[in-house]
Write a protein that holds these residues in place. Structure first.
Motif, mmCIF file in Angstrom:
data_model
loop_
_atom_site.group_PDB
_atom_site.id
_atom_site.type_symbol
_atom_site.label_atom_id
_atom_site.label_comp_id
_atom_site.label_asym_id
_atom_site.label_seq_id
_atom_site.Cartn_x
_atom_site.Cartn_y
_atom_site.Cartn_z
ATOM 1 N N HIS A 135 0.845 -1.205 0.000
ATOM 2 C CA HIS A 135 0.000 0.000 0.000
ATOM 3 C C HIS A 135 0.879 1.253 0.000
ATOM 4 O O HIS A 135 1.669 1.474 0.915
ATOM 5 C CB HIS A 135 -0.889 -0.030 1.247
ATOM 6 N N LEU A 136 0.729 2.077 -1.044
ATOM 7 C CA LEU A 136 1.408 3.370 -1.138
ATOM 8 C C LEU A 136 0.344 4.459 -1.163
ATOM 9 O O LEU A 136 -0.605 4.391 -1.944
ATOM 10 C CB LEU A 136 2.265 3.461 -2.409
ATOM 11 N N CYS A 137 0.500 5.479 -0.323
ATOM 12 C CA CYS A 137 -0.513 6.526 -0.246
ATOM 13 C C CYS A 137 0.145 7.860 0.068
ATOM 14 O O CYS A 137 0.926 7.965 1.022
ATOM 15 C CB CYS A 137 -1.554 6.178 0.815
ATOM 16 N N GLN A 138 -0.150 8.881 -0.714
ATOM 17 C CA GLN A 138 0.395 10.224 -0.533
ATOM 18 C C GLN A 138 -0.741 11.190 -0.227
ATOM 19 O O GLN A 138 -1.747 11.233 -0.946
ATOM 20 C CB GLN A 138 1.140 10.671 -1.794
ATOM 21 N N LEU A 139 -0.604 11.961 0.841
ATOM 22 C CA LEU A 139 -1.635 12.932 1.201
ATOM 23 C C LEU A 139 -1.577 14.144 0.278
ATOM 24 O O LEU A 139 -0.502 14.525 -0.202
ATOM 25 C CB LEU A 139 -1.452 13.375 2.652
ATOM 26 N N ILE A 140 -2.722 14.759 0.035
ATOM 27 C CA ILE A 140 -2.823 15.913 -0.858
ATOM 28 C C ILE A 140 -3.321 17.119 -0.063
ATOM 29 O O ILE A 140 -4.251 17.003 0.742
ATOM 30 C CB ILE A 140 -3.805 15.626 -2.015
ATOM 31 N N TYR A 141 -2.697 18.285 -0.306
ATOM 32 C CA TYR A 141 -3.101 19.533 0.361
ATOM 33 C C TYR A 141 -3.316 20.611 -0.692
ATOM 34 O O TYR A 141 -2.628 20.650 -1.719
ATOM 35 C CB TYR A 141 -2.025 19.979 1.366
ATOM 36 N N ASP A 142 -4.281 21.486 -0.434
ATOM 37 C CA ASP A 142 -4.557 22.551 -1.389
ATOM 38 C C ASP A 142 -3.581 23.706 -1.187
ATOM 39 O O ASP A 142 -2.666 23.639 -0.355
ATOM 40 C CB ASP A 142 -6.012 23.036 -1.266
ATOM 41 N N GLY A 143 -3.757 24.777 -1.970
ATOM 42 C CA GLY A 143 -2.838 25.915 -1.918
ATOM 43 C C GLY A 143 -2.798 26.613 -0.573
ATOM 44 O O GLY A 143 -1.824 27.310 -0.261
ATOM 45 N N LYS A 144 -3.837 26.438 0.236
ATOM 46 C CA LYS A 144 -3.881 27.066 1.563
ATOM 47 C C LYS A 144 -3.396 26.129 2.672
ATOM 48 O O LYS A 144 -3.463 26.488 3.850
ATOM 49 C CB LYS A 144 -5.304 27.518 1.860
#
Length: 300
Positions: A135-144
């Protein structure tokens, strides 16, 4: 309104003039924009085709945990359809083997910006089989800097894990054989040799309970070696009511058939096997049984 003239694409906008019979017409050359949109569409389509046909199980989840996209490979790996995962965002953690679920949840609940998951766990497929997943998982964040979900992939590594297990087991068997040979010359008694052989057998099989027994002239099986630590759980009492570890056995049941038939035998359901004679009261439970006949100058 978009109108294509030759190789050019124009966007026309019409604005009626108030209280007049005329309209203003604005025309814009959007050729470059359309070319860019087409290239972007083609790239996204290619990415989708790759994701849909890869052996890896790709996914994308929103901040609420619901799946926004899952590649069709998930059905090949798990037996569950894409729609089932879409309808139940907790389905993945529900099919993870109970022994591995806590580690998965620890990774899942860590949403710190620097965190990413790179773990292995077992799942139970829809038809009841166990498969290993990387299992590979990368968190995503918006510009703020706000958490916006995660993207990742699950790869079926069952064959690799099975091969690793075979190699480890083969190496343990070789080490055990070498260890037995090195101790044969040092063993002063038959009991010492039996203890050495039993120790290797327990290490190779991962079992807690084991014994080496020999058929005597009286027709009974006499123990040469047994796993003392495991037998501490034994609560078999003799006729006087005192705790008594079994020493002399009647030739019957599963281990009796191994000696009589002189064939190795294994079962994962010993209690239900036709040759089983059950367990005496106080005997530790047995979930599987492996018996191997040994002979020495026609003695068994």
């Amino acid at each position: 309104m978009e109108i294509k003239v030759g190789n050019k694409v124009y966007l026309f906008m019409f604005q009626p003039l108030p209280e007049e019979e005329f309209v203003n017409i604005y025309g814009f050359d959007i050729s470059d924009q359309k070319v860019l949109e087409e290239k972007l569409r083609e790239r996204e389509e290619k990415s989708r085709i790759v994701a849909d046909n890869t052996l890896d199980w790709e996914f994308w989840q929103g901040p609420d945990g619901r799946f926004l996209y899952i590649s069709p490979s998930c059905e090949r790996v798990t037996g569950y359809a894409v729609r089932e995962f879409m309808d139940n965002p907790d389905l993945l953690q529900e099919i993870i083997h109970s022994d591995d679920r806590q580690a998965f949840l620890q990774h899942k609940h860590d949403t710190s910006p620097s965190h990413h998951s790179n773990i292995e766990f077992r799942i139970i497929t829809k038809d009841g089989k166990i498969r290993w997943i990387h299992h590979l998982c990368q968190l995503i964040y918006d510009g703020k800097g706000h958490y916006a979900g995660n993207r990742g992939s699950n790869r079926d590594i069952t064959e690799r894990k099975q091969e690793e297990h075979r190699v480890r087991r083969y190496n343990r068997i070789l080490e055990g054989i070498n260890w037995i040979f090195s101790n044969v010359v040092q063993a002063k008694t038959e009991e010492e040799l039996g203890e050495a052989c039993l120790s290797v057998a327990l290490e190779v099989t991962g079992s807690e309970f084991g014994f080496i027994i020999e058929m005597g002239a009286d027709g009974l099986l006499h123990d040469i070696a047994k796993s003392e630590l495991a037998w501490e759980q034994c609560r078999i009492y003799d006729k006087t009511g005192h705790l008594n570890l079994p020493r002399d056995y009647v030739v019957h049941g599963l281990y009796g058939s191994v000696i009589i038939d002189e064939k190795s035998f294994f079962t994962n359901d010993p209690q239900s096997h036709p040759e089983s004679r059950g367990l005496p009261e106080g005997h530790p439970s047995i979930r599987s049984f492996l018996g191997v006949p040994l002979s020495r100058k026609e003695k068994r």
